[in-house]
Write an enzyme that holds these catalytic residues in place. Structure first.
Site, PDB file in Angstrom:
ATOM      1  CD  GLN A  76      -7.453  11.209  -1.451  1.00  0.00           C
ATOM      2  OE1 GLN A  76      -6.289  10.863  -1.477  1.00  0.00           O
ATOM      3  NE2 GLN A  76      -8.240  10.993  -0.399  1.00  0.00           N
ATOM      4  CG  HIS A  78      -7.564   4.147   0.618  1.00  0.00           C
ATOM      5  ND1 HIS A  78      -7.063   3.767  -0.592  1.00  0.00           N
ATOM      6  CD2 HIS A  78      -6.574   4.831   1.259  1.00  0.00           C
ATOM      7  CE1 HIS A  78      -5.808   4.207  -0.692  1.00  0.00           C
ATOM      8  NE2 HIS A  78      -5.483   4.862   0.421  1.00  0.00           N
ATOM      9  CG  HIS A 125      -1.946   1.107   1.166  1.00  0.00           C
ATOM     10  ND1 HIS A 125      -3.293   0.869   0.976  1.00  0.00           N
ATOM     11  CD2 HIS A 125      -1.833   2.460   1.234  1.00  0.00           C
ATOM     12  CE1 HIS A 125      -3.948   2.019   0.940  1.00  0.00           C
ATOM     13  NE2 HIS A 125      -3.073   3.006   1.096  1.00  0.00           N
ATOM     14  CG  ASP A 178      -0.900   5.014   3.513  1.00  0.00           C
ATOM     15  OD1 ASP A 178      -1.151   5.277   2.331  1.00  0.00           O
ATOM     16  OD2 ASP A 178      -1.729   5.199   4.424  1.00  0.00           O
TER      17      ASP A 178
HETATM   18 ZN   LIG Z   1      -3.511   5.064   1.283  1.00  0.00          ZN
END
Ligand SMILES: [Zn+2]
Length: 425
Positions: A152, A210, A57, A309
């Site tokens: 996003q 996510h 990730h 991340d």
């Molecule tokens: Zn992320």
């Protein structure tokens, strides 16, 4: 004759004194005192040899953008998302590519040879998608970059996101992403999971969302993700990233949820460095850790990987591409200090994410790619303790990075902390 043989290696499964022979970029044999000759020989001197680190990730479109156009003052997730919104319009393809390539160099030096990166598809120009597809092509000789189409701003909340996601997949992005907890309502979040899983099933793609990246115990999109994975037969191809709301959920509910996730073959990806810094921000004391229930999921037979991340971006100003740092934080936050649990933390940055990404020929058996990391450590637990130097990193049997051993005095007494090269002429 083989191209290379590594002598006297320790392996992550605990075997010692093992030789690894390499021919044409692949492992040709693994065993004790292999009766083989090779053009080149490396004496590992009892040090650990492992398949490469894998990051399940990451966000390579944001990496190394720290301070652009300003720093995150509060350090919160929401200020990070707002900051990313300010940065997106001023991104250029050249700068995106340059930063991503620089990070891939860091990664290789740390033995990290496979990364799953989300790429934001909510910018209608799909600038970052084009840039990271170019990066994927350029790094392919030394690093596997897998891309996730990540909406996003929400697949339903952002009017062009679904069309952009389909365009990104058509351009060559590998995996379907999502962010159900960021949609406007729980119902929209559930609907986004259904739409995205159905699209992935139609296209024969993997899914990585996510999911429930909040401290809200009622954020239960993981249940919907598991339900649709099961219904659509997506077993083994779906991952839920973060799943931090599970930290705060009711225990009775979780006792029903874990078997559902297991049956659906959904994997979990925790991001310990980010979860411990971003979650629990609304709490006074006691302050929740926020990371998902890693030991409990492992005990239930669910695959759990640790991801990095972020590295020096709007959400996190630290990090260096070191998956041992990530695993070490996961180990601490999850209180996984037993011997077996520590080994599971090492697996969570190697074998398990390799399985989640579906990496071909990954591992230490004959026939696997000779992608290997020789660490300045005698075993996986020492590697976690010292975040040991990656003495050698090999890709397809060739050394692509070398780092000297720094802390010889930190090892157990009596263990040599060096390696030897010998070339036969
Ligand atoms: Zn992320």
């Amino acid at each position: 004759m083989n191209d290379l043989v590594i002598r006297n290696a320790s392996l992550p499964d605990g075997r010692k004194g093992i030789d690894i022979a390499i021919q044409d970029g692949r492992i040709s044999a693994v065993g004790v005192a292999l009766p083989v000759s090779a053009a080149e020989e490396i004496n590992a001197n009892g040090n650990l040899v492992t398949p490469p680190f894998v990051d399940a990730h990451f966000h390579m479109d944001a990496v190394l953008s720290y301070g652009l156009p300003r720093v995150n003052q509060s350090g919160t997730l929401l200020e990070g998302i707002a900051l990313w919104g300010e940065l997106k319009p001023i991104l250029t393809q050249e700068a995106l590519i340059e930063r991503a390539l620089r990070y891939c160099d860091w990664a290789v030096a740390r033995g990290l040879l496979a990364i799953r990166s989300h790429v934001d598809i909510c910018d209608d120009r799909l600038l970052a998608v084009e840039a990271l597809l170019e990066v994927k092509r350029r790094v392919a000789p030394y690093l596997d970059l897998q891309l996730v189409a990540f909406p996003q701003d929400g697949i339903l909340r952002s009017p062009t996101a679904m069309a952009n996601l389909k365009r990104a997949i058509a351009m060559g992005v590998d995996v379907v992403g999502g962010i159900p907890h960021f949609e406007r309502t729980m119902a929209d979040g559930a609907e986004s999971v259904r739409l995205l899983c159905e699209f992935a099933a139609e296209q024969g793609l993997r899914v990585d969302m996510h999911c429930d990246e909040s401290d809200d115990p009622m954020s239960r999109h993981i249940e919907t993700l598991a339900y649709h994975s099961n219904r659509l037969g997506l077993h083994g191809r779906v991952a839920g990233s973060h799943l931090t709301s599970m930290h705060s959920m009711d225990n009775y509910y979780v006792s029903k949820l874990l078997p559902l996730i297991r049956e659906a073959g959904v994997a979990a990806i925790a991001n310990p460095l980010i979860n411990i810094t971003l979650q629990g921000r609304h709490d006074t004391y006691p302050k929740r850790r926020g990371m998902t229930r890693v030991p409990e999921m492992l005990a239930a037979g669910i695959d759990v990987a640790f991801g990095h991340d972020c590295v020096m971006d709007p959400w996190y100003s630290l990090g260096s591409g070191d998956m041992l740092e990530v695993a070490q934080m996961g180990l601490h936050v999850g209180q996984m200090t037993g011997q077996a649990a520590m080994r599971q933390c090492f697996d969570a940055v190697t074998e398990t994410p390799a399985r989640i990404l579906g990496l071909e020929a990954y591992g230490l058996q004959a026939g696997c790619f000779a992608d290997l990391v020789l660490l300045d450590a005698s075993d996986t637990i020492e590697a976690l303790r010292l975040r040991s130097a990656r003495l050698l990193v090999l890709r397809r049997g060739k050394v692509i990075s070398q780092t000297p051993a720094p802390h010889a005095n930190l090892h157990l007494p009596g263990r040599p902390s060096h390696i030897e090269f010998r070339t036969k002429n």
